[in-house]
Design a protein around this motif. Structure first.
Motif: not given
Length: 179
Positions: A152, A156, A47, A51
């Motif tokens: 995002s 996720t 992650l 990001l």
């Protein structure tokens, strides 16, 4: 203490593009690390870099947008005539190669756009993360015009889903093999 080093390795392995959670989590489970922390560290490692990629692509898009908004210099009539004459001379030699390249890239762009239109961001995030790479999926979602916040969020969600599926599947496989 040994677990800390292993979890750091899982985190760093999951942060590497194309290795990601798909390799890091199974390795952690096979080595014998506890399942839930292995999934969490694999997820977090992947992650973080996804990001960062999303933010980087958004910054580059903003830079290019600002650069495009700047007014270009208007050429004089003589410069336009000279450029047209040079273009006609070079165009006749490169027509077939240029046309083939433009057709090929336009077809690829059309296919990608059809997938984007059919499944949207949620479908691309979930399917792309499971089949390809989460980094590549995030890059595609951003370049197809996805909002940084929405990309995002969906990335996720997708990473949580695929990390849990991968970890549980490998754990069940290990339990079955060594029973």
């Amino acid at each position: 203490m040994d677990y800390v080093i292993y979890f750091i390795m899982i985190f760093l392995g999951a942060a590497i593009p194309f290795i990601e959670y798909m390799v890091a989590i199974p390795i952690g489970v096979i080595v014998g690390l506890p399942l839930i922390p292995t999934i969490i560290f694999g997820f977090l490692g992947n992650l973080v870099t996804v990001l960062l990629l999303i933010v980087l692509v958004d910054k580059i898009r903003g830079f290019l947008r600002n650069k495009k908004e700047q007014q270009p210099r208007v050429p004089t009539e003589e410069e336009v005539d000279d450029a047209n004459q040079e273009h006609e001379e070079t165009f006749t030699a490169d027509t077939s190669e240029t046309q083939w390249h433009e057709d090929y890239t336009n077809k690829r762009r059309e296919k990608a756009r059809k997938l984007w239109d059919k499944y949207g961001l949620p479908g691309l995030a979930v399917i792309g993360t499971g089949l390809l790479s989460s980094h590549l999926t995030a890059l595609m979602a951003c370049t197809f015009g996805g909002n940084r916040t929405h990309v995002s969020i969906w990335m996720t969600i997708s990473l949580i889903l695929w990390s849990v599926i991968t970890g549980v599947a490998v754990q069940l496989g290990m339990d079955t093999i060594f029973r």
